[in-house]
Design an enzyme around this catalytic site. Structure first.
Site, PDB file in Angstrom:
ATOM      1  N   GLU A  40       6.740 -24.818  27.500  1.00 41.84           N
ATOM      2  CA  GLU A  40       7.663 -23.949  26.775  1.00 41.84           C
ATOM      3  C   GLU A  40       7.701 -22.679  27.595  1.00 41.84           C
ATOM      4  OE1 GLU A  40       8.283 -20.901  24.790  1.00 41.84           O
ATOM      5  OE2 GLU A  40       7.018 -21.592  23.117  1.00 41.84           O
ATOM      6  N   CYS A  70       8.233 -15.660  22.230  1.00 43.15           N
ATOM      7  CA  CYS A  70       9.151 -16.595  22.906  1.00 43.15           C
ATOM      8  C   CYS A  70      10.529 -16.509  22.274  1.00 43.15           C
ATOM      9  CB  CYS A  70       8.670 -18.025  22.775  1.00 43.15           C
ATOM     10  SG  CYS A  70       6.912 -18.225  22.919  1.00 43.15           S
TER      11      CYS A  70
END
Lengths: 532, 532
Positions: free
Chosen positions: A273, A310
């Site tokens: 990720e 994120c």
């Protein structure tokens, strides 16, 4: 200055290899309290290739026995880890707060998220659909040839390497979502702890190690290593006994691991990720009725945790007009009141400053938060540019990790559409829409589905629920594998593969595939889901 | 010699790009009848980068409308393809038999498998579990923060490139499993037809193209190209509009495509089914009671279709003794009666001969089938070696495509175990066991699960059922992605990814996620499967 080790934690500075504390022989590192600049004892010495070898050998040795445990046994093991983390909660919160500079309330919440995540996977294990049990019974009289009995279930891939993330010292680190889902799947885990929070990593590593022992599992089920990414991290990913990788971090780090895994004689999946700027679309109706409120709420999301998420909203896209002006003014004013907050590490702070300075060369400054008193702090920044400029510059899509965002002003809906078409893969896409905007939103949605893993309306992308429906993933470069999620129940699927059994004698079938279905699991029989 | 085009086929030698026949401008190729050596008209000219560009542009343009079709519409489209193939069955069977040298009965069966596969995916679409619909309803009163409404479904990845396989001119080619599952998922497909059967490819391509038009779908939903692998194939895999790849073929071809896909600015998944020698384990009890029968049955599986199956039994492993002697003698005798049968192409025949000659340098010959009269034929071969030699030589694990197999004689169960531990990833692993062997089989099974995608007892690996439970896949190098299957219902999952919807207004939700569940699909609500 150097602080003594808090009595409550009793940190040793050692790695944990298959239940045994091991002192590394490499470079010593210390955590730093980014809020105070204080160096935190003890020293953590980097491990080397021999430590990777030992951890991977133990994981490979543990794998047959660990994967042979029942789902119930693994569920109880995950619950034991959660209980151990709760028992050590005070020490973990104190240390994680010191190592991250994040507020105690945030870290306390993250402990809850981490234990909740472990318990979610315990529930997933007990519910049993993860087995993906399928039975196509024999048809001995089928013409022109009899049909054999064929049954399918999922089994774990093998030992998994997990890389702790800087920004979630608990929920995406040693006992975070990757570890919890891999352990649930039946995979031993070797974690490379993040340099930013080695003490937290040791405490949580012990919580897992103790649960391994108390649950009577093989010691190699879990190991915790420290070391640098290019050296120890690469050795870990290229070890032939490692069969999958979970990573949360930078695009450069993620792509390096993906490349290393692809070069192996036996390539393995890497779930990285990586980077996302999480576009927010402000549609005309929403802007007209609540532009200023949106501006204020936007800044709260932007600056939360120094923007070190994120899912931080790094891009705002709207059509020019009075509504957008109100949004920008409110955002600028709210930002002016935003205090400078610590960043996780000096390196992250430096990268943030470099990124903001670079963005300032291509876009116009709207405003900044309060100036930082220390170097390792986030001086929040908001920029704006027009769509034509944005469309010409790839650099304007680079993620800046920290509280920085860019407002893209479009002339009209067509130009907004061009911007949407031009953005890279994202973890999230946010839309603010009133009912008058629904037609525009309906036009936008199919494209957003292709660009992001999560689409949200009338909220902000920061804050990720851990449940059954969550997707924390998305097209490249948000992640290296858009077919998966790193958060939520489906994260377990990343570490499983199907195996089928043709005419295997009943006495030799795994229990999830026997005719009697002792645990009343959901199974697909002759194409139909049933618990019979 | 050159044959005229059979009247019934009316082949044109053209590619089919988004519904339009296009004559390539590159190297002309002709199919060859491997049974007769006859060159088959017409010539098929290779396409070039401009044809790849046109097909991919059309696929990308078709994607939004194609993926917006209902599952029912796509099910009917797949059924229309199946009906069109059946309508052209005589021409297809005649041409495919001529191009492959395979018996008419086999090709007729393959037509049935191909249409059955298309109809299986129609059933999968209607059943609806492929949507993976999940709903976690909002909890507005949750403390400390309300829980948003989060829903998840799967959407297609985008245009898919499919590479036709040489050995299944129908079931793994233009309208084969990769194409059927990708179309079912909602992905437009661009096929590179295999040089071995361009005429069959054209006929089947027309069946799809006609179904696209009759179903009112965008023309770019399907294209068929011809060209060489390194050139046109690489251009196809690296086209930015292609989002996934299905491939069945050699290890070198598969790894080249995987590498090309990994080098893209946006890497994409490649599902390559590559090489497997499909070990067969003969346990002591089974050998003692029916060694000779097993030997005879083994040769039937080995020589079927000239051994040109991904699942051909290329390795037999047993403990030395009278039972194995009986097996070997019966196999040798049966092989001596096995007629030489045509191979698919002269290139495949040459590779086969080279492989058999190389194996003969490292292993002892047991026997061969009848000698070939033509060059393009399979002169079946059976070798033996001892386990110690096998364990020392990696070359003995190389796949030889065609009827060739190696019997590994083990001293005892421990040596057999060492052989098992040493074998690479496989599509299948077969065990022949009597009840007296069940303890030994129970010991073997966990390792076989880690080595193969399908484990079968008391049968032969050739013959792959197309159903819900089938796994045609396995650990590297059998495939590039052990988490998937290229045959059976779950093949559709390769071309889907999850997207989640947070607080999306009801009016904007996809129908599979609305509260009323109009099609009564299985959905997971708050963690529980239900059709409510």
């Amino acid at each position: 200055m150097t602080a003594t080790i808090p009595e409550t934690t009793g940190l040793t500075g050692q790695m944990l290899i298959a239940g045994t504390p091991v002192r590394g022989t490499g470079t010593p590192i210390h955590a730093l309290n980014p809020a105070t600049g204080e160096t935190l004892e003890p020293a953590y010495h980097y491990g080397d290739a021999s430590n990777v070898d030992a951890a991977c050998a133990a994981a490979a040795e543990a794998f047959p026995a660990y994967r042979a445990t029942t789902a119930e046994a693994r569920a109880q093991f995950l619950e034991a880890i959660a209980a151990n983390i709760e028992a050590a909660k005070d020490a973990i919160i104190a240390r994680a707060t010191a190592e991250s500079g994040l507020p105690t309330a945030r870290i306390t919440g993250e402990v809850g998220r981490t234990t909740g995540q472990l318990r979610l996977f315990a529930a997933v294990l007990r519910e049993g659909s993860w087995n993906h049990a399928v039975i196509d019974p024999a048809q001995p009289d089928r013409q022109p040839a009899p049909r054999p009995d064929i049954r399918q279930r999922s089994i774990p891939l093998g030992p998994v390497a997990v890389f702790g993330a800087s920004n979630f010292p608990l929920a995406f680190s040693v006992a975070g979502g990757d570890t919890a889902s891999a352990l649930a799947a039946g995979c031993p885990v070797v974690v490379k702890g993040h340099d930013a929070h080695p003490g937290t990593s040791e405490l949580v590593g012990r919580a897992i190690t103790d649960a391994v022992a108390a649950s009577g599992l093989p010691a190699g089920t879990f190991s915790l290593l420290f070391g640098d990414g290019p050296d120890l991290g690469t050795a870990l990913v290229t070890d032939p006994r490692i069969k999958a990788v979970g990573f949360t971090g930078s695009r450069s780090g993620g792509t390096a691991l993906v490349a290393a895994a692809a070069r192996r004689p036996e390539p393995i999946p890497v779930y990285a990720e990586m980077s996302s700027i999480n576009p927010v679309f402000l549609l005309d109706g929403a802007l007209a009725t609540r532009g200023a409120d949106l501006g204020k709420a936007f800044v709260a999301s932007l600056t939360m945790g120094s923007g070190q998420f994120c899912t931080n909203p790094g891009l705002v896209i709207a059509v020019d007009g009075a509504g957008l002006d109100a949004f920008v003014t409110a955002a600028r004013d709210a930002l002016a009141d935003a205090p400078a907050t610590p960043m996780l590490t000096p390196g992250i702070a430096t990268n943030y400053t470099t990124g903001v300075d670079a963005l300032g060369k291509h876009a116009e400054l709207v405003g900044r938060g309060q100036a930082a008193e220390t170097e390792c702090a986030c001086h929040a920044a908001l920029f704006t540019t027009d769509a034509a400029t944005f469309l010409k510059s790839e650099a304007l899509q680079d993620e800046i990790f920290g509280a920085s965002s860019l407002i893209v002003r479009c002339k009209d809906a067509a130009e907004m559409r061009a911007v949407v078409d031009n953005i890279e893969g994202q973890l999230t896409a946010t839309v603010h829409a009133d009912e008058s905007d629904f037609d525009a939103a309906r036009d936008l949605l199919p494209t957003l589905e292709l660009k992001a893993g999560r689409i949200l309306f009338d909220g902000w992308p920061t804050g990720v629920e851990v449940n059954y429906a969550m997707v924390h993933g998305g097209p490249y470069p948000a992640t290296s594998d858009s077919r998966s999620t790193s958060v939520g129940a489906r994260a377990i699927e990343r570490f499983l593969r199907p195996v089928c059994y043709q005419d295997v004698p009943k006495a030799l079938l795994p229990s999830v595939l026997t005719d009697d279905n002792p645990d009343q699991l959901w199974r697909r029989i002759d194409g139909q889901l049933t618990r019979d």
